[in-house]
Design a protein around this motif. Structure first.
Motif, mmCIF file in Angstrom:
data_model
loop_
_atom_site.group_PDB
_atom_site.id
_atom_site.type_symbol
_atom_site.label_atom_id
_atom_site.label_comp_id
_atom_site.label_asym_id
_atom_site.label_seq_id
_atom_site.Cartn_x
_atom_site.Cartn_y
_atom_site.Cartn_z
ATOM 1 N N LEU A 89 4.427 -12.546 -3.693
ATOM 2 C CA LEU A 89 5.191 -11.300 -3.809
ATOM 3 C C LEU A 89 6.374 -11.487 -4.757
ATOM 4 O O LEU A 89 6.666 -10.621 -5.592
ATOM 5 C CB LEU A 89 5.704 -10.859 -2.434
ATOM 6 N N ASP A 90 7.021 -12.636 -4.629
ATOM 7 C CA ASP A 90 8.173 -12.944 -5.478
ATOM 8 C C ASP A 90 7.745 -13.031 -6.941
ATOM 9 O O ASP A 90 8.391 -12.472 -7.831
ATOM 10 C CB ASP A 90 8.810 -14.253 -5.009
ATOM 11 N N LYS A 102 0.812 -1.209 0.000
ATOM 12 C CA LYS A 102 0.000 0.000 0.000
ATOM 13 C C LYS A 102 0.852 1.269 0.000
ATOM 14 O O LYS A 102 0.398 2.327 -0.445
ATOM 15 C CB LYS A 102 -0.972 0.010 1.191
ATOM 16 N N MET A 103 2.102 1.176 0.464
ATOM 17 C CA MET A 103 2.999 2.335 0.453
ATOM 18 C C MET A 103 3.922 2.311 -0.763
ATOM 19 O O MET A 103 4.720 3.217 -0.970
ATOM 20 C CB MET A 103 3.820 2.384 1.747
ATOM 21 N N GLY A 104 3.821 1.250 -1.578
ATOM 22 C CA GLY A 104 4.546 1.201 -2.841
ATOM 23 C C GLY A 104 6.040 0.991 -2.729
ATOM 24 O O GLY A 104 6.819 1.594 -3.468
ATOM 25 N N ILE A 105 6.467 0.103 -1.810
ATOM 26 C CA ILE A 105 7.893 -0.208 -1.709
ATOM 27 C C ILE A 105 8.107 -1.721 -1.819
ATOM 28 O O ILE A 105 7.156 -2.503 -1.765
ATOM 29 C CB ILE A 105 8.525 0.335 -0.398
ATOM 30 N N GLY A 106 9.359 -2.123 -1.976
ATOM 31 C CA GLY A 106 9.696 -3.531 -2.110
ATOM 32 C C GLY A 106 9.817 -4.237 -0.772
ATOM 33 O O GLY A 106 9.806 -3.603 0.290
ATOM 34 N N VAL A 107 9.952 -5.559 -0.844
ATOM 35 C CA VAL A 107 10.026 -6.407 0.348
ATOM 36 C C VAL A 107 11.295 -7.252 0.285
ATOM 37 O O VAL A 107 11.573 -7.880 -0.738
ATOM 38 C CB VAL A 107 8.793 -7.340 0.438
ATOM 39 N N THR A 115 10.002 -8.575 -4.563
ATOM 40 C CA THR A 115 10.907 -8.977 -3.488
ATOM 41 C C THR A 115 12.376 -9.036 -3.887
ATOM 42 O O THR A 115 12.743 -9.165 -5.046
ATOM 43 C CB THR A 115 10.545 -10.384 -2.974
ATOM 44 N N ILE A 116 13.196 -8.981 -2.842
ATOM 45 C CA ILE A 116 14.578 -9.464 -2.872
ATOM 46 C C ILE A 116 14.569 -10.660 -1.932
ATOM 47 O O ILE A 116 14.183 -10.528 -0.764
ATOM 48 C CB ILE A 116 15.576 -8.405 -2.373
ATOM 49 N N THR A 117 14.964 -11.815 -2.437
ATOM 50 C CA THR A 117 14.796 -13.048 -1.668
ATOM 51 C C THR A 117 16.063 -13.890 -1.677
ATOM 52 O O THR A 117 16.559 -14.259 -2.745
ATOM 53 C CB THR A 117 13.646 -13.893 -2.270
ATOM 54 N N TYR A 118 16.561 -14.166 -0.472
ATOM 55 C CA TYR A 118 17.710 -15.065 -0.307
ATOM 56 C C TYR A 118 17.497 -15.923 0.932
ATOM 57 O O TYR A 118 16.626 -15.643 1.764
ATOM 58 C CB TYR A 118 19.025 -14.277 -0.180
#
Length: 197
Positions: A137-138, A120-125, A143-146
């Motif tokens: 989300l991925d 809702k705030m328009g940023i990544g996860v 996302t950035i996912t590791y």
């Protein structure tokens, strides 16, 4: 999803806040305990100390690593704050950090409120790959996912993003697009009551 009224409060609050700025700002908020990736967040702070990366930290410092992070020069710790003030910090952020220790099976099925806030705030996860509930989300490119323990790859990815700001814009655009598929908290509550009738 967050409440629309809380987001409106957040937008007003944001105008009064003096928040840290950098090419990449990572938001770390909520319960800042050992099971929430604070060792990784600390390594990230240390690995990126000479880069144009900053961290906004908000919430209860509940482990030694969180205490150390709060004192880092590239970190702004704002304490334990209201929901609307926490949401206001998203307006100064590019990503929210949501790591959950996969040694607890329930954590691999986490459904973080911070994901809805981010959309809702328009940023990544930033989320660890063991959290299977974050797959949507991925798949949406948000996302950035590791792996939970892999702070090295996460550091390298942040450095790549610094060299390619359009990638950050794309992630944030994907987040805003995905958010249109979900109503605010009030909308979902109304739907729930309506369906129950």
């Amino acid at each position: 999803m967050p409440s629309e009224s809380e987001i409106k409060k957040a937008e007003i609050l944001y105008q009064t806040m003096d928040l840290i700025k950098a090419s990449v700002v990572i938001n770390v908020n909520g319960w800042l305990g050992s099971g929430r990736g604070m060792k990784t967040a600390l390594r990230l702070c240390e690995n990126l100390k000479d880069k144009d990366v900053a961290f906004i930290l908000a919430g209860k410092l509940d482990c030694p690593e969180a205490e150390i992070i709060s004192k880092k020069p590239n970190v702004q710790y704002i304490g334990q704050v209201s929901n609307s003030k926490a949401l206001a910090t998203y307006l100064a952020s590019d990503f929210v950090f949501t790591y959950y220790d996969p040694n607890s099976v329930v954590n691999t099925l986490a459904a973080s409120n911070k994901w809805g806030d981010a959309l809702k705030m328009g940023i990544g996860v930033i989320v660890n790959s063991e959290v299977i509930t974050a797959n949507y989300l991925d798949q949406a490119g948000v996302t950035i996912t590791y792996n939970y323990q892999d702070s090295t790859s996460l550091t390298h990815k942040i450095c790549e993003l610094l060299d390619n700001p359009d990638s950050i814009k794309k992630i944030k655009s994907n987040s805003r697009n995905l958010s249109t598929k979900f109503g605010y908290f009030e909308d979902q509550l109304n739907n729930l009551f309506y369906e129950a009738e």
